[in-house]
Enzyme design. Structure first.
Site, PDB file in Angstrom:
ATOM      1  N   VAL A  68       3.212 -16.519   1.048  1.00 23.53           N
ATOM      2  CA  VAL A  68       2.236 -16.627   1.880  1.00 23.53           C
ATOM      3  C   VAL A  68       1.789 -15.498   2.511  1.00 23.53           C
ATOM      4  CG1 VAL A  68       2.648 -18.991   2.630  1.00 23.53           C
ATOM      5  CG2 VAL A  68       3.832 -17.134   3.899  1.00 23.53           C
ATOM      6  N   TYR A  69       2.521 -14.051   2.115  1.00 21.10           N
ATOM      7  CA  TYR A  69       2.599 -12.751   2.822  1.00 21.10           C
ATOM      8  C   TYR A  69       1.010 -12.401   2.424  1.00 21.10           C
ATOM      9  CZ  TYR A  69       7.223 -12.713   4.753  1.00 21.10           C
ATOM     10  OH  TYR A  69       8.488 -13.047   5.030  1.00 21.10           O
ATOM     11  N   THR A  70       0.047 -12.009   3.263  1.00 13.78           N
ATOM     12  CA  THR A  70      -1.346 -11.313   2.882  1.00 13.78           C
ATOM     13  C   THR A  70      -1.942 -12.140   1.946  1.00 13.78           C
ATOM     14  OG1 THR A  70      -0.319  -9.552   1.874  1.00 13.78           O
ATOM     15  CG2 THR A  70      -0.754  -9.151   3.985  1.00 13.78           C
TER      16      THR A  70
END
Length: 189
Positions: free
Chosen positions: A73-75
């Site tokens: 999910v990061y960035t």
């Protein structure tokens, strides 16, 4: 009483990235500090662009750092895409950890998009594990991760399903080790 305070200079600690330690009870050798890549990418309205992220990666790697932490999910996936680009010609020298569990709608919300209505886009269940891991491997351009984390416990999926699915991804070679974070100790025990 014995003084247990750490008086080691921060400069000394940061130059010892090549003083590898064993990861848990495994034989895997990792840097004593892990480079978290949550801010590789700017799609959440903060973070670093590709050029700046590469400089951070290079500074850590050039000092002997080998353990990188990311998540699907990061960035909105840029963290994994950037990391995959940086490790592409040195994959065997790098230990890469990623995670699954958190609903990908979080990234869509962070980017100001209307979140999808997929009820299986998050959770600890097998479907989410398989789809998330396959997406992570594709974004990073690699056939395996060294460590796959259950990112957060969601209390709905039976423990037996989570453990069976984790064992299956290790047996398939897509993950070498599994781990868990943000989970109560009673679940882990």
């Amino acid at each position: 009483m014995k003084d247990t305070s750490d008086s080691t200079s921060i400069d000394k600690a940061l130059t010892a990235l090549d003083n590898y330690v064993l990861l848990g009870k495994s034989g895997l050798r990792v840097s004593p500090l892990t480079l978290g890549t949550m801010t590789f990418g700017e799609k959440w309205g903060f973070g670093a662009d590709n050029e700046t992220s590469k400089k951070i990666f290079d500074a850590y790697y050039d000092k002997g750092g080998n353990f990188f932490d990311t998540a699907n999910v990061y960035t909105n996936g840029d963290s994994e895409r950037f990391l995959g680009e940086y490790i592409s010609n040195k994959r065997s020298q790098c230990v890469v950890a990623t995670k699954y569990s958190i609903n990908t709608s979080l990234g869509e919300l962070q980017a100001g998009l209307t979140p999808s209505r997929n009820p299986n886009a998050g959770g600890n269940h097998r479907k989410n594990l398989v789809e998330t891991l396959d997406g992570s491997l594709k974004r990073m351009g690699t056939g395996y991760v060294d460590v796959l984390y259950v990112h957060a416990w969601e209390y709905r999926t039976p423990i037996s399903e989570v453990m069976r699915a984790l064992d299956d991804v290790v047996r398939s070679g897509k993950a070498h080790y599994v781990a868990i974070s943000d989970t109560p100790s009673w679940v882990i025990s």
